[in-house]
Enzyme design. Structure first.
Site: not given
Ligand code: PNS
Length: 166
Positions: A22, A46, A95, A133
């Site tokens: 990040h 989440k 990514r 993460s």
């Protein structure tokens, strides 16, 4: 105070927790933007490991000396938050190809919801390409070394979480 000539982007995300990936994207963004607002989602979509205040505190620690970065939180629609902040650019990291479908869907949805909004994708450096993460949390809980993936403050916070979960 917001100057209309300033190039500002909102970098939204869960940041559960913030990783070096990040941070690399935000740093790359700041090479051509005047300011980046990191907007932490409070939406309980989440199962977050860190609550929103913890996620924000970690980001505030990291960026406390940087006047070009503001840390904020948002709930509701991202486009509504952008409107309130008078910002039109969303900054997201991209990514591997695996990110593409999810990111593409979000970017197009946001554009349909508000046609003045554009999403800018930046690729993190190759060394951060595989970091997420979720992966960092998994490695931490399996007692692996996460020093290369997160700043020291995040490593410390994750170590505490692992300890408190046993
Ligand atoms: O780090 P994440 O979890 O990939 O971030 C996702 C986030 C928070 C950017 C995304 O879920 C979001 O924008 N949520 C706000 C709700 C919204 O606007 N949804 C419609 C557009 S996808």
């Amino acid at each position: 105070m917001l100057k209309s000539s300033e190039k500002i982007a909102v970098c939204p995300g869960s940041f559960d927790p913030v990783t070096n990936g990040h941070m690399d994207v935000i740093e790359k963004g700041l090479s051509f933007l005047d300011r980046v607002i990191i907007a932490v989602s409070t939406y309980p979509r989440k199962n977050f490991l860190f609550d929103v205040n913890e996620r924000i505190r970690l980001l505030e620690d990291i960026y406390s000396g940087n006047p070009k970065v503001e840390i904020d939180r948002f709930d509701g629609l991202l486009v509504d938050y952008l409107r309130r902040k008078n910002v039109r650019i969303i900054l997201r990291g991209l990514r591997a190809v695996s990110d593409f479908e999810y990111e593409f869907q979000m970017a197009l949805t946001n554009r349909i919801l508000d046609k003045s909004v554009e999403t800018v994708f930046l690729m993190p450096g190759e060394e951060f390409f595989f970091i997420s993460s979720s992966l960092v949390k998994e490695i931490a809980f399996l007692k692996g070394d996460i020093s290369r993936f997160v700043p020291a403050s995040v490593k410390e916070a994750l170590t505490m979480k692992v300890k408190s979960s046993v």
